[in-house]
Design a protein around this motif. Sequence first.
Motif, mmCIF file in Angstrom:
data_model
loop_
_atom_site.group_PDB
_atom_site.id
_atom_site.type_symbol
_atom_site.label_atom_id
_atom_site.label_comp_id
_atom_site.label_asym_id
_atom_site.label_seq_id
_atom_site.Cartn_x
_atom_site.Cartn_y
_atom_site.Cartn_z
ATOM 1 N N PRO A 287 0.829 -1.222 0.000
ATOM 2 C CA PRO A 287 0.000 0.000 0.000
ATOM 3 C C PRO A 287 0.859 1.266 0.000
ATOM 4 O O PRO A 287 1.874 1.355 0.706
ATOM 5 C CB PRO A 287 -0.808 -0.111 1.303
ATOM 6 C CG PRO A 287 -0.763 -1.561 1.673
ATOM 7 C CD PRO A 287 0.563 -2.070 1.175
ATOM 8 N N ASP A 288 0.431 2.248 -0.783
ATOM 9 C CA ASP A 288 1.137 3.529 -0.829
ATOM 10 C C ASP A 288 0.990 4.311 0.473
ATOM 11 O O ASP A 288 1.814 5.180 0.772
ATOM 12 C CB ASP A 288 0.614 4.371 -1.999
ATOM 13 C CG ASP A 288 0.948 3.749 -3.350
ATOM 14 O OD1 ASP A 288 1.949 3.016 -3.427
ATOM 15 O OD2 ASP A 288 0.193 3.983 -4.320
ATOM 16 N N ASP A 289 -0.056 3.995 1.231
ATOM 17 C CA ASP A 289 -0.283 4.725 2.484
ATOM 18 C C ASP A 289 0.881 4.554 3.454
ATOM 19 O O ASP A 289 1.200 5.471 4.232
ATOM 20 C CB ASP A 289 -1.572 4.240 3.150
ATOM 21 C CG ASP A 289 -2.792 4.507 2.290
ATOM 22 O OD1 ASP A 289 -2.677 5.353 1.383
ATOM 23 O OD2 ASP A 289 -3.838 3.873 2.530
ATOM 24 N N LEU A 290 1.519 3.379 3.405
ATOM 25 C CA LEU A 290 2.642 3.141 4.312
ATOM 26 C C LEU A 290 3.806 4.067 3.995
ATOM 27 O O LEU A 290 4.443 4.621 4.904
ATOM 28 C CB LEU A 290 3.084 1.681 4.211
ATOM 29 C CG LEU A 290 2.047 0.630 4.630
ATOM 30 C CD1 LEU A 290 2.589 -0.771 4.408
ATOM 31 C CD2 LEU A 290 1.678 0.822 6.103
ATOM 32 N N TYR A 291 4.089 4.256 2.711
ATOM 33 C CA TYR A 291 5.181 5.155 2.328
ATOM 34 C C TYR A 291 4.833 6.610 2.656
ATOM 35 O O TYR A 291 5.713 7.387 3.058
ATOM 36 C CB TYR A 291 5.483 5.008 0.836
ATOM 37 C CG TYR A 291 6.045 3.662 0.460
ATOM 38 C CD1 TYR A 291 7.362 3.318 0.774
ATOM 39 C CD2 TYR A 291 5.268 2.728 -0.199
ATOM 40 C CE1 TYR A 291 7.875 2.082 0.425
ATOM 41 C CE2 TYR A 291 5.775 1.494 -0.550
ATOM 42 C CZ TYR A 291 7.076 1.177 -0.241
ATOM 43 O OH TYR A 291 7.581 -0.051 -0.587
ATOM 44 N N GLU A 292 3.565 6.966 2.467
ATOM 45 C CA GLU A 292 3.165 8.336 2.779
ATOM 46 C C GLU A 292 3.272 8.607 4.275
ATOM 47 O O GLU A 292 3.754 9.678 4.687
ATOM 48 C CB GLU A 292 1.728 8.559 2.299
ATOM 49 C CG GLU A 292 1.570 8.511 0.786
ATOM 50 C CD GLU A 292 0.127 8.614 0.357
ATOM 51 O OE1 GLU A 292 -0.740 8.714 1.261
ATOM 52 O OE2 GLU A 292 -0.135 8.587 -0.863
ATOM 53 N N ALA A 293 2.878 7.648 5.086
ATOM 54 C CA ALA A 293 2.990 7.824 6.536
ATOM 55 C C ALA A 293 4.453 7.894 6.965
ATOM 56 O O ALA A 293 4.825 8.688 7.844
ATOM 57 C CB ALA A 293 2.287 6.672 7.254
#
Length: 311
Positions: free
Chosen positions: A203-209
């Motif tokens: 998930p891209d959310d992990l990199y954004e976080a």
Amino acid sequence: MTATSISEVNPADRPVRRSRINLRRQLTGFAYTIPTLVFIVVFFLTPLVLVAKMSLSKYGLLTGDEGINFPKNYISIWRNPLFWPSVWFTVQYTVLVTVMLLGLGLGLALLVQTVTRWSAFLRTVFLLPVSLGLAAASLLAYGFYSPAIGPISPPLEALGMIDNPIAFLGTSLAALLSTTFLVVWKFAGFYMLVLTVGLQGIPDDLYEAASLDGASSWQNFRHITLPLLRPSLSLATILCVTGSLLAFDQFFILTKGAPDNTTVTAVQVIYREAFQRQNLGTAAALSILVLIVLVLINILQFRFLRGSERD
């Protein structure tokens, strides 16, 4: 069905009807698996049983089955002068190819995972060698490495940069490295594809976080990409190790064991026993031994990689 008919159904009959429906579904599912079962029995189990029987018998290529001679075939394996050198060479080749293919495949996957104007083109270029058969690629490499018709030695000699043609296959180390280069060139795109699928599942959310927390690119790779990529890396490792341990085509075409039988793999020993020495019994015994080793290695890999995922 009307409300009256539903009320007339005996509640005691409902479990019986459900069991019949479940049985019908199970039989239907089993019917769909019959073609696969037939394929496995005909093309895997039956040959395996025949090979196991041959490994226990004196079985010549032209004479056929001459009776049980167990354990002579298995004892003769250890006395074969090519056996242990072939095992050591196969292990060297497997380690070298696995490290290079996984490293390059991961690097290419990271390169093409970002959607850019060049990503589709690069994926196509990297995947093109996969479309070639290994035998065809080995023949192309044989011409490429040839000191007479290859594109490297003649131009360098004409320019006076070298006095003698480059012996890409002249020594054991040179042959190992040249064959490894061929295999890495051919299969790097395949492992890039396997690892790219794994990368796209993160998930891209992990990199954004992580970026909001100030994580660097290396920290993202170490703490997010690698842990979540373990299933794909596990699959790639198992495929690469298994394929490398069964190497045959590339060495048979490029070196045929030269120089001085220093580039003979375990499968080449099986081929020599079966078709040159015409001893199918010993070849079958060695095949059974290779199969057992492959199964054990895959079991160890599964346990190790599964333990890593749990950690």
